[in-house]
Write a protein that holds these residues in place. Structure first.
Motif, short mmCIF file in Angstrom:
data_model
loop_
_atom_site.label_atom_id
_atom_site.label_comp_id
_atom_site.label_asym_id
_atom_site.label_seq_id
_atom_site.Cartn_x
_atom_site.Cartn_y
_atom_site.Cartn_z
N ASN A 59 0.87 -1.16 0.04
CA ASN A 59 -0.04 0.11 0.09
C ASN A 59 1.14 1.19 0.16
OD1 ASN A 59 0.70 0.00 2.68
ND2 ASN A 59 -1.18 0.13 3.49
N LEU A 61 3.15 2.57 2.14
CA LEU A 61 3.49 3.37 3.04
C LEU A 61 5.27 3.29 3.01
CD1 LEU A 61 1.67 1.90 6.24
CD2 LEU A 61 1.19 4.04 4.72
N LEU A 88 -4.30 7.24 -3.71
CA LEU A 88 -5.47 7.11 -2.78
C LEU A 88 -6.37 6.00 -3.32
CD1 LEU A 88 -6.52 10.82 -2.41
CD2 LEU A 88 -5.42 9.36 -0.71
N ARG A 91 -4.72 2.88 -2.26
CA ARG A 91 -4.90 2.45 -0.68
C ARG A 91 -6.42 2.32 -0.50
NH1 ARG A 91 -0.70 7.48 1.12
NH2 ARG A 91 1.12 5.92 1.03
N PHE A 98 -2.55 -2.73 11.92
CA PHE A 98 -0.85 -2.60 12.32
C PHE A 98 -0.69 -3.52 13.47
CE2 PHE A 98 -2.07 1.31 9.96
CZ PHE A 98 -1.16 1.37 8.97
N ASN A 102 -2.80 1.45 15.98
CA ASN A 102 -3.07 2.83 15.50
C ASN A 102 -4.31 3.36 15.49
OD1 ASN A 102 -0.29 2.57 15.41
ND2 ASN A 102 -0.16 2.62 13.12
N PHE A 104 -7.20 6.11 16.48
CA PHE A 104 -7.44 7.59 16.88
C PHE A 104 -7.77 7.72 18.10
CE2 PHE A 104 -8.31 7.44 12.08
CZ PHE A 104 -6.99 7.40 11.60
N HIS A 106 -8.30 10.29 20.01
CA HIS A 106 -9.22 11.58 20.43
C HIS A 106 -10.28 11.14 20.02
CE1 HIS A 106 -7.59 12.02 16.50
NE2 HIS A 106 -8.21 13.14 16.18
N VAL A 120 -13.44 8.95 2.85
CA VAL A 120 -12.94 8.23 2.10
C VAL A 120 -14.08 7.77 0.99
CG1 VAL A 120 -11.54 6.07 1.40
CG2 VAL A 120 -11.09 7.56 3.39
N LEU A 168 -14.29 0.27 5.07
CA LEU A 168 -13.78 0.98 3.66
C LEU A 168 -13.99 0.10 2.55
CD1 LEU A 168 -11.17 3.21 4.68
CD2 LEU A 168 -13.72 3.93 4.57
N GLY B 109 2.78 6.16 13.95
CA GLY B 109 1.72 5.28 13.50
C GLY B 109 0.31 5.94 13.13
N GLN B 110 0.12 7.19 13.88
CA GLN B 110 -1.23 7.70 13.49
C GLN B 110 -1.44 8.26 12.14
OE1 GLN B 110 -3.88 8.71 15.95
NE2 GLN B 110 -2.76 6.90 16.74
N GLU B 112 0.41 7.09 9.69
CA GLU B 112 0.44 5.76 8.87
C GLU B 112 -0.94 5.50 8.54
OE1 GLU B 112 3.38 3.08 9.98
OE2 GLU B 112 5.05 4.34 8.75
N ALA B 113 -1.72 5.44 9.89
CA ALA B 113 -3.29 4.70 9.84
C ALA B 113 -3.97 5.67 8.83
CB ALA B 113 -3.77 4.87 11.21
N GLY B 114 -3.86 6.94 8.95
CA GLY B 114 -4.57 7.78 7.99
C GLY B 114 -4.23 7.52 6.69
N GLN B 115 -2.82 7.43 6.31
CA GLN B 115 -2.55 7.05 4.87
C GLN B 115 -3.12 5.61 4.41
OE1 GLN B 115 1.69 7.11 5.67
NE2 GLN B 115 1.79 9.14 4.58
N ALA B 116 -3.04 4.96 5.36
CA ALA B 116 -3.30 3.47 5.05
C ALA B 116 -4.94 3.35 4.53
CB ALA B 116 -3.02 2.40 5.99
N LEU B 117 -5.74 4.38 5.39
CA LEU B 117 -7.21 4.43 5.36
C LEU B 117 -7.31 5.09 3.90
CD1 LEU B 117 -8.08 5.06 8.88
CD2 LEU B 117 -8.90 3.13 7.71
N GLY B 118 -6.32 5.70 3.47
CA GLY B 118 -6.64 6.49 2.02
C GLY B 118 -7.19 7.84 2.30
N LEU B 119 -7.13 8.33 3.46
CA LEU B 119 -7.45 9.73 3.69
C LEU B 119 -6.36 10.70 3.03
CD1 LEU B 119 -7.97 9.35 7.56
CD2 LEU B 119 -9.66 9.81 5.78
N LYS B 120 -7.13 11.67 2.51
CA LYS B 120 -5.87 12.71 1.70
C LYS B 120 -5.19 13.47 2.86
CE LYS B 120 -9.16 14.23 -1.62
NZ LYS B 120 -10.71 14.77 -1.69
N PRO B 121 -4.01 13.73 2.68
CA PRO B 121 -2.93 14.19 3.60
C PRO B 121 -3.47 15.29 4.35
CG PRO B 121 -1.92 13.66 1.51
CD PRO B 121 -3.23 13.47 1.30
N ILE B 123 -6.49 15.85 5.27
CA ILE B 123 -7.64 15.42 6.25
C ILE B 123 -6.85 14.91 7.48
CG2 ILE B 123 -9.46 14.08 6.68
CD1 ILE B 123 -10.44 16.16 4.86
N VAL B 128 -6.37 14.14 12.34
CA VAL B 128 -5.84 13.05 13.30
C VAL B 128 -4.50 13.55 13.83
CG1 VAL B 128 -4.72 11.15 13.11
CG2 VAL B 128 -6.63 11.26 11.74
#
Lengths: 256, 210
Positions: A59, A61, A88, A91, A98, A102, A104, A106, A120, A168, B109-110, B112-121, B123, B128
């Motif tokens: 993906n 990373l 995008l 992904r 992971f 990881n 979130f 908050h 997404v 997703l 990791g936070q 990377e989680a956003g990236q792996a989910l396909g969120l725009k940078p 966002i 996050v």
């Protein structure tokens, strides 16, 4: 030509000669891999073998130095960084879980699963909540929807992370040592969810040290060492009759 | 005690100055932090120069450069505008480093989680990384604000009628410098000490936030 296309339609993922270095260290040497649709492919091997790096190249990373990839019928030359829209969409085809969860911190458990769907897939709030609650139910955590991740055990957090990825609707799930940070009892509940996911027909690539999972759930086993794919095939066959001495050495250390 | 009403008039002026410094300085600090963290080399370098110059010089030197220096380039600022501008620059430079450290403290990791989910940078950053990073900066920013409030006393050197200037004048009129300055110090402390207590309390709350 026709037969070739039909054959490649059977594969969810094809990696071609993926090479990756960090500075002077080459972590992956021209690794190729094909994963059929609906298949559970486990990657095992000693630490430093490049298993996680290979998974993270799928993906993107990690950006490979060279190689190509076909994912769900789309071809990518990954020798160069992809355009943002290609990246995008790639992904969106893969979900990833992971080692360190990881989630979130908050956001509540429910928000963790809802928020990515909103951005997404552009789902509306009520639809995203409905999907999230259904998936949290599937991983047995519907009653934790309003908790915060830190109030959950590691196993519960990992199950939420799986639900977050599944929301997703990925075609391929990538697991990067999903149980390595968990004690055996908690690992068990995560492995059960993964087993159920495999039974439902999800294509999965799992980097793992859980030999039992690789053997009983996995359809395809890949052994890596020192950045090379050294052996692959049916899990039982490799575990019972490893062809390579390096594989034998690793398996005997693990089973000790 | 007969000095107190005049000192409180000065305090009001000081509080106005610090309010303006915060209002200008914090958004500026956020922009500077983003500039310094930028992948774009030139943007990062420009941000770094602004921040390092702003942190490297004493606030008083910046104040004099703004008040006495800028008119040379045809920019005449009033004394109050000069002190707000100078302190806002100094304050935003320190705050930008606090903000940058806070954002960098968010585990990788936070992202990377956003990236792996396909969120725009964008966002991933706004929803996050920034909320987590900025929360941890609040106590540091409050502490910096208390220091900046004390720096408003420098405004007396260019005749802004704030607390320090009022104290100086009262001392000159009555020759009771010691009494006046002890009282002025107590007035400053009456603002900064409770602020420090609040900061400590906020810090404790944040440490147990999740």
């Amino acid at each position: 030509m026709d037969t070739q296309r039909n054959e490649s339609e059977d594969f969810m993922l094809e990696l071609g000669a993926i090479t990756k270095s960090f500075g002077k260290n080459t972590i992956l040497h021209q690794v190729s891999l094909r994963v059929r649709k609906g298949e559970v492919c486990s990657i095992i091997g000693p630490s430093g073998a490049g298993k996680s790096t290979l998974l993270r190249c799928i993906n993107l990373l990690e950006q490979p130095d060279s190689g190509n990839m076909s994912l769900n019928g789309n071809f990518y030359d990954v020798s160069f960084p992809l355009r943002q829209d290609e990246l995008l969409s790639l992904r969106r085809t893969c979900g990833m879980v992971f080692q360190s969860f990881n989630l979130f911190p908050h956001m509540t458990v429910l928000q963790n699963v809802v928020f990515p769907q909103r951005h997404v897939l552009r789902r509306n709030e009520s639809e995203a909540r409905e999907v999230a609650l259904k998936l949290l139910d599937r991983v047995g955590l519907k009653n934790k929807a309003s908790s915060h991740p830190t109030q959950l055990s590691g196993g519960q957090q990992q199950r939420v992370a799986i639900a977050r990825a599944l929301a997703l609707e990925p075609k391929l799930m990538l697991f990067d040592e999903p149980t390595s940070a968990l004690d055996p009892e908690l690992a068990h509940e995560v492995l059960d969810v993964m087993r159920e996911l495999a039974d439902s027909g999800m294509t999965m690539v799992v980097v793992t040290h859980e030999m039992n999972f690789a053997r009983t759930v996995g359809d395809h086993l890949v052994v890596m060492a020192d950045g090379h794919k050294i052996e692959e095939g049916i899990p039982e066959a490799i575990m019972d009759h490893p062809q390579q001495s390096r594989t034998r050495q690793f398996l005997s250390a693990v089973n000790h | 005690m007969q000095f107190l009403p005049t000192l409180l008039v000065g305090l009001r002026q000081s509080l106005w100055i610090i309010a303006a410094v915060i209002a200008i300085g914090l958004p500026l600090a956020f922009c500077l932090a983003l500039m310094v963290m930028s992948k774009h080399r030139l943007i990062s370098a420009v941000g770094l120069v602004i921040v390092e110059v702003g942190r490297g010089m004493p606030a008083l030197v910046i104040l004099y450069l703004v008040y006495y220096g800028l008119p040379r380039f045809g920019l005449n600022l009033t004394n109050i505008a000069s002190v707000i501008g100078a302190l806002a620059w100094n304050y935003s430079c320190y705050c930008s480093e606090i903000i940058r450290a806070g954002i960098l403290s968010v585990p990788k990791g936070q992202l990377e989680a956003g990236q792996a989910l396909g969120l725009k940078p964008r966002i991933t950053f706004l929803r996050v990384v920034a909320p987590q990073g900025l929360l941890s900066t609040i106590p540091g920013l409050m502490g910096q604000t208390i220091l900046a409030f004390q720096d408003t006393s420098l405004a007396y050197t260019i005749a802004v009628p704030e607390l320090m200037k009022q104290a100086y004048s009262l001392g000159g009129e009555s020759f009771q410098y010691l009494r006046v300055f002890v009282l002025a110090g107590l007035v400053y402390a009456a603002v900064t000490l409770p602020s420090t207590w609040i900061t400590t309390w906020v810090e404790r709350r944040i440490n147990t936030a999740y």
